[in-house]
Design a protein around this motif. Sequence first.
Motif, PDB file in Angstrom:
ATOM      1  N   TYR A 185       0.866  -1.176   0.000  1.00 37.85           N
ATOM      2  CA  TYR A 185       0.000   0.000   0.000  1.00 37.85           C
ATOM      3  C   TYR A 185       0.901   1.224   0.000  1.00 37.85           C
ATOM      4  CZ  TYR A 185      -4.128   2.783   1.052  1.00 37.85           C
ATOM      5  OH  TYR A 185      -5.165   3.682   0.996  1.00 37.85           O
ATOM      6  N   ALA A 186       0.831   2.022  -1.061  1.00 34.61           N
ATOM      7  CA  ALA A 186       1.674   3.214  -1.173  1.00 34.61           C
ATOM      8  C   ALA A 186       0.897   4.322  -1.864  1.00 34.61           C
ATOM      9  CB  ALA A 186       2.939   2.900  -1.954  1.00 34.61           C
ATOM     10  N   ASP A 187       1.143   5.524  -1.445  1.00 35.86           N
ATOM     11  CA  ASP A 187       0.507   6.701  -2.047  1.00 35.86           C
ATOM     12  C   ASP A 187      -1.016   6.588  -2.084  1.00 35.86           C
ATOM     13  OD1 ASP A 187       3.039   7.842  -2.496  1.00 35.86           O
ATOM     14  OD2 ASP A 187       3.225   6.790  -4.417  1.00 35.86           O
ATOM     15  N   GLY A 188      -1.588   5.993  -1.043  1.00 33.32           N
ATOM     16  CA  GLY A 188      -3.037   5.922  -0.935  1.00 33.32           C
ATOM     17  C   GLY A 188      -3.716   4.875  -1.799  1.00 33.32           C
ATOM     18  N   LYS A 189      -2.935   3.921  -2.346  1.00 32.51           N
ATOM     19  CA  LYS A 189      -3.567   2.880  -3.169  1.00 32.51           C
ATOM     20  C   LYS A 189      -2.807   1.570  -3.037  1.00 32.51           C
ATOM     21  CE  LYS A 189      -1.008   4.390  -7.191  1.00 32.51           C
ATOM     22  NZ  LYS A 189      -1.005   4.974  -8.486  1.00 32.51           N
ATOM     23  N   TRP A 190      -3.513   0.474  -3.313  1.00 23.29           N
ATOM     24  CA  TRP A 190      -2.899  -0.850  -3.304  1.00 23.29           C
ATOM     25  C   TRP A 190      -2.037  -0.987  -4.550  1.00 23.29           C
ATOM     26  CZ3 TRP A 190      -2.918  -3.482   0.991  1.00 23.29           C
ATOM     27  CH2 TRP A 190      -3.955  -3.317   1.894  1.00 23.29           C
ATOM     28  N   THR A 191      -0.834  -1.557  -4.386  1.00 18.30           N
ATOM     29  CA  THR A 191       0.116  -1.693  -5.486  1.00 18.30           C
ATOM     30  C   THR A 191       0.641  -3.130  -5.556  1.00 18.30           C
ATOM     31  OG1 THR A 191       1.934  -1.008  -4.069  1.00 18.30           O
ATOM     32  CG2 THR A 191       0.823   0.726  -5.303  1.00 18.30           C
ATOM     33  N   ASP A 192       1.439  -3.421  -6.582  1.00 20.16           N
ATOM     34  CA  ASP A 192       1.994  -4.765  -6.779  1.00 20.16           C
ATOM     35  C   ASP A 192       3.504  -4.795  -6.572  1.00 20.16           C
ATOM     36  OD1 ASP A 192      -0.437  -6.001  -7.356  1.00 20.16           O
ATOM     37  OD2 ASP A 192      -0.328  -5.424  -9.455  1.00 20.16           O
ATOM     38  N   ASN A 193       4.031  -4.018  -5.649  1.00 19.14           N
ATOM     39  CA  ASN A 193       5.475  -3.966  -5.429  1.00 19.14           C
ATOM     40  C   ASN A 193       6.073  -5.313  -5.034  1.00 19.14           C
ATOM     41  OD1 ASN A 193       5.096  -1.277  -5.910  1.00 19.14           O
ATOM     42  ND2 ASN A 193       5.525  -0.614  -3.834  1.00 19.14           N
ATOM     43  N   LEU A 194       5.320  -6.163  -4.384  1.00 18.10           N
ATOM     44  CA  LEU A 194       5.852  -7.460  -3.976  1.00 18.10           C
ATOM     45  C   LEU A 194       6.252  -8.319  -5.173  1.00 18.10           C
ATOM     46  CD1 LEU A 194       3.439  -8.360  -1.054  1.00 18.10           C
ATOM     47  CD2 LEU A 194       5.894  -7.986  -0.871  1.00 18.10           C
ATOM     48  N   LEU A 195       5.442  -8.307  -6.219  1.00 13.63           N
ATOM     49  CA  LEU A 195       5.737  -9.132  -7.395  1.00 13.63           C
ATOM     50  C   LEU A 195       6.995  -8.676  -8.125  1.00 13.63           C
ATOM     51  CD1 LEU A 195       2.160  -9.726  -8.791  1.00 13.63           C
ATOM     52  CD2 LEU A 195       3.639 -11.366  -7.619  1.00 13.63           C
ATOM     53  N   ALA A 196       7.454  -7.451  -7.877  1.00  9.57           N
ATOM     54  CA  ALA A 196       8.669  -6.944  -8.512  1.00  9.57           C
ATOM     55  C   ALA A 196       9.938  -7.395  -7.787  1.00  9.57           C
ATOM     56  CB  ALA A 196       8.631  -5.417  -8.568  1.00  9.57           C
ATOM     57  N   LEU A 197       9.795  -7.980  -6.591  1.00 10.88           N
ATOM     58  CA  LEU A 197      10.969  -8.421  -5.840  1.00 10.88           C
ATOM     59  C   LEU A 197      11.574  -9.681  -6.426  1.00 10.88           C
ATOM     60  CD1 LEU A 197       9.691  -7.944  -2.170  1.00 10.88           C
ATOM     61  CD2 LEU A 197      11.217  -6.434  -3.474  1.00 10.88           C
ATOM     62  N   ASP A 198      12.852  -9.894  -6.160  1.00 11.93           N
ATOM     63  CA  ASP A 198      13.541 -11.123  -6.572  1.00 11.93           C
ATOM     64  C   ASP A 198      13.019 -12.315  -5.795  1.00 11.93           C
ATOM     65  OD1 ASP A 198      15.193  -9.735  -8.355  1.00 11.93           O
ATOM     66  OD2 ASP A 198      16.754  -9.434  -6.837  1.00 11.93           O
ATOM     67  N   GLN A 199      13.242 -13.489  -6.373  1.00 13.51           N
ATOM     68  CA  GLN A 199      12.913 -14.733  -5.681  1.00 13.51           C
ATOM     69  C   GLN A 199      13.880 -14.935  -4.524  1.00 13.51           C
ATOM     70  OE1 GLN A 199       9.630 -16.060  -6.839  1.00 13.51           O
ATOM     71  NE2 GLN A 199      10.803 -17.849  -6.316  1.00 13.51           N
ATOM     72  N   CYS A 200      13.362 -15.408  -3.400  1.00 11.12           N
ATOM     73  CA  CYS A 200      14.219 -15.748  -2.263  1.00 11.12           C
ATOM     74  C   CYS A 200      15.040 -16.985  -2.604  1.00 11.12           C
ATOM     75  CB  CYS A 200      13.382 -16.053  -1.026  1.00 11.12           C
ATOM     76  SG  CYS A 200      12.448 -14.669  -0.353  1.00 11.12           S
ATOM     77  N   ARG A 201      16.295 -16.952  -2.217  1.00 10.05           N
ATOM     78  CA  ARG A 201      17.117 -18.144  -2.355  1.00 10.05           C
ATOM     79  C   ARG A 201      16.869 -19.038  -1.149  1.00 10.05           C
ATOM     80  NH1 ARG A 201      22.980 -15.824  -3.169  1.00 10.05           N
ATOM     81  NH2 ARG A 201      22.304 -14.835  -1.261  1.00 10.05           N
TER      82      ARG A 201
END
Length: 96
Positions: free
Chosen positions: A78-94
Amino acid sequence: MANCHVTCITKPNVNSPHEHITHVGNPAWTMKRLTVEDVIQRINSRMDTFYVADQFGNQAMIGVVNPGAGRRPFIRTYADGKWTDNLLALDQCRLY
Protein backbone atom coordinates in the motif's frame (compact mmCIF):
# COMPACT_ATOMS: atom_id res chain seq x y z
CA MET A 1 6.79 -4.61 17.41
CA ALA A 2 9.29 -5.00 14.61
CA ASN A 3 9.16 -3.15 11.30
CA CYS A 4 10.37 -5.86 8.88
CA HIS A 5 11.96 -5.04 5.53
CA VAL A 6 10.92 -7.61 2.89
CA THR A 7 13.52 -8.03 0.13
CA CYS A 8 12.41 -11.23 -1.64
CA ILE A 9 9.41 -13.46 -2.35
CA THR A 10 8.77 -17.11 -3.16
CA LYS A 11 6.20 -18.21 -5.75
CA PRO A 12 5.37 -21.79 -6.80
CA ASN A 13 6.10 -20.89 -10.43
CA VAL A 14 8.86 -18.27 -10.75
CA ASN A 15 8.01 -17.47 -14.38
CA SER A 16 4.37 -16.57 -13.75
CA PRO A 17 3.63 -12.95 -12.75
CA HIS A 18 0.13 -13.99 -11.64
CA GLU A 19 1.07 -16.88 -9.36
CA HIS A 20 0.38 -16.35 -5.69
CA ILE A 21 3.19 -15.58 -3.27
CA THR A 22 3.83 -18.32 -0.67
CA HIS A 23 6.68 -16.75 1.35
CA VAL A 24 8.40 -13.40 1.88
CA GLY A 25 11.88 -12.96 3.24
CA ASN A 26 15.08 -11.11 3.90
CA PRO A 27 18.52 -12.79 4.19
CA ALA A 28 19.21 -10.64 7.28
CA TRP A 29 16.30 -12.20 9.21
CA THR A 30 17.05 -15.06 11.60
CA MET A 31 14.31 -17.16 9.97
CA LYS A 32 15.18 -15.93 6.41
CA ARG A 33 11.60 -16.47 5.15
CA LEU A 34 8.06 -16.40 6.54
CA THR A 35 4.93 -17.90 5.05
CA VAL A 36 2.30 -15.47 3.85
CA GLU A 37 -0.04 -16.93 6.47
CA ASP A 38 2.48 -16.05 9.21
CA VAL A 39 2.83 -12.51 7.84
CA ILE A 40 -0.96 -12.07 7.75
CA GLN A 41 -1.23 -13.29 11.36
CA ARG A 42 1.57 -10.95 12.51
CA ILE A 43 0.01 -7.95 10.74
CA ASN A 44 -3.53 -8.69 11.97
CA SER A 45 -2.35 -9.17 15.56
CA ARG A 46 -0.27 -5.98 15.34
CA MET A 47 2.79 -8.02 16.33
CA ASP A 48 4.90 -6.70 13.41
CA THR A 49 4.70 -4.47 10.37
CA PHE A 50 6.22 -5.28 6.98
CA TYR A 51 7.38 -3.08 4.12
CA VAL A 52 9.30 -3.04 0.83
CA ALA A 53 11.67 -0.26 -0.21
CA ASP A 54 12.85 0.95 -3.60
CA GLN A 55 16.42 1.92 -4.52
CA PHE A 56 15.79 5.45 -3.20
CA GLY A 57 14.62 4.24 0.21
CA ASN A 58 10.92 4.98 -0.41
CA GLN A 59 8.83 2.53 1.59
CA ALA A 60 5.54 0.85 0.76
CA MET A 61 3.80 -0.85 3.66
CA ILE A 62 2.47 -4.39 3.29
CA GLY A 63 -1.15 -4.86 4.25
CA VAL A 64 -3.71 -7.64 4.33
CA VAL A 65 -6.46 -7.74 1.70
CA ASN A 66 -9.60 -9.66 2.66
CA PRO A 67 -11.38 -10.33 -0.65
CA GLY A 68 -14.44 -11.94 0.95
CA ALA A 69 -16.73 -14.45 -0.75
CA GLY A 70 -14.86 -17.32 0.92
CA ARG A 71 -11.53 -16.44 -0.69
CA ARG A 72 -8.32 -16.46 1.34
CA PRO A 73 -6.77 -13.20 2.53
CA PHE A 74 -3.53 -12.19 0.83
CA ILE A 75 -0.82 -9.56 1.23
CA ARG A 76 -0.22 -6.54 -0.93
CA THR A 77 1.70 -3.30 -0.69
CA TYR A 78 0.00 0.00 0.00
CA ALA A 79 1.67 3.21 -1.17
CA ASP A 80 0.51 6.70 -2.05
CA GLY A 81 -3.04 5.92 -0.94
CA LYS A 82 -3.57 2.88 -3.17
CA TRP A 83 -2.90 -0.85 -3.30
CA THR A 84 0.12 -1.69 -5.49
CA ASP A 85 1.99 -4.76 -6.78
CA ASN A 86 5.47 -3.97 -5.43
CA LEU A 87 5.85 -7.46 -3.98
CA LEU A 88 5.74 -9.13 -7.40
CA ALA A 89 8.67 -6.94 -8.51
CA LEU A 90 10.97 -8.42 -5.84
CA ASP A 91 13.54 -11.12 -6.57
CA GLN A 92 12.91 -14.73 -5.68
CA CYS A 93 14.22 -15.75 -2.26
CA ARG A 94 17.12 -18.14 -2.35
CA LEU A 95 16.92 -21.24 -0.21
CA TYR A 96 19.42 -20.86 2.61
